[in-house]
Design an enzyme around this catalytic site. Sequence first.
Site, short mmCIF file in Angstrom:
data_model
loop_
_atom_site.label_atom_id
_atom_site.label_comp_id
_atom_site.label_asym_id
_atom_site.label_seq_id
_atom_site.Cartn_x
_atom_site.Cartn_y
_atom_site.Cartn_z
N TYR A 100 0.88 -1.16 0.00
CA TYR A 100 0.00 0.00 0.00
C TYR A 100 0.92 1.22 0.00
O TYR A 100 1.49 1.57 1.03
CB TYR A 100 -0.91 -0.03 1.22
CG TYR A 100 -1.73 1.24 1.43
CD1 TYR A 100 -2.25 1.94 0.35
CD2 TYR A 100 -1.99 1.72 2.71
CE1 TYR A 100 -2.99 3.09 0.54
CE2 TYR A 100 -2.74 2.87 2.90
CZ TYR A 100 -3.23 3.55 1.81
OH TYR A 100 -3.97 4.69 2.01
N ASP A 140 -2.53 -1.22 -3.81
CA ASP A 140 -2.81 0.19 -4.07
C ASP A 140 -1.45 0.87 -4.23
O ASP A 140 -0.79 1.19 -3.24
CB ASP A 140 -3.60 0.78 -2.91
CG ASP A 140 -3.87 2.27 -3.07
OD1 ASP A 140 -3.43 2.85 -4.09
OD2 ASP A 140 -4.50 2.86 -2.18
N HIS A 261 -12.32 2.25 -3.62
CA HIS A 261 -11.54 1.37 -4.51
C HIS A 261 -12.37 0.14 -4.83
O HIS A 261 -13.15 -0.33 -4.00
CB HIS A 261 -10.25 0.89 -3.83
CG HIS A 261 -9.25 1.97 -3.58
ND1 HIS A 261 -8.08 2.08 -4.29
CD2 HIS A 261 -9.23 2.97 -2.67
CE1 HIS A 261 -7.40 3.11 -3.84
NE2 HIS A 261 -8.07 3.67 -2.84
#
Length: 285
Positions: A100, A140, A261
Amino acid sequence: MPAAGSKDAPKNHQELKDDTKASREEKLILMRALSSPPFKNYQIWWSLADSKYAGTALLVKKCFQPKKVSFSLEKTALKYEPDGRVILAEFETFYLLNTYAPNNGWKEEENSFQRRRKWDKRIQEFVLQCSGKPLIWCGDLNVSHEEIDVSHPEFFAAAKLNGYVPPNKEDWGQPGFTIAERKRFGAILKEGRLIDAYRFLHKEKDMDCGFSWSGNPIGKYRGKRMRIDYFIVSEELKDRIIACEMQGHGIELEGFYGSDHCPVSLELSEASSDSEKREKKNLDE
């Protein structure tokens, strides 16, 4: 989910917070889900942050256990990246890196630009040192590499927060779509000999299903979307990419499941006997 541990005390990055009524209730809901089909057939690893805004998790079918799991870009099992940003699993024939990435932020003076530059440098060093087995990198990644990866390039390129304009023109615009971030990401892919699995299969812009992040459905970000969640694979795996899809679509956020998301999926074919022999030969060498 936040990590266990009281305020101002060291956190247990592998345990869910449960020292308040709200956190106990949330943990109970989650553990019930994880103990039911299909999740009960998976083992889970956590790398959690102090608060809910960050952290990662990895679920792997119990019949496909990794050889090793670590939680830092230094491949150190006992060390955790700040904010739980990394889980690295080593399997028999590949590495799986789940990250992330920190948001670039809007202002240099708040050190957010510096934090993201440092992260990108460490990722680049990691992929260059990751040898012996192909890499699958997902998560991400907080960057939209090309103009095709955002719904409204001009809007994102000109975006400002409270009218602030960074001194360096390459830092202008929406975090994740600045020229500086996109250049660094391109360098990571090129120097690491890595392939963006989604873009490898999907050459054209898809205004309905081509983005993984969507702005607030109310206000100026309505309908403004970015592709910032990825599966990146080593070049040697590119011929095994069968599918890579965004599971959400439309400005009404269908398939986003309450998040800004949506899930992204990757499907690879099994290695052929010839490629397995080449992989073994490379490992032997």
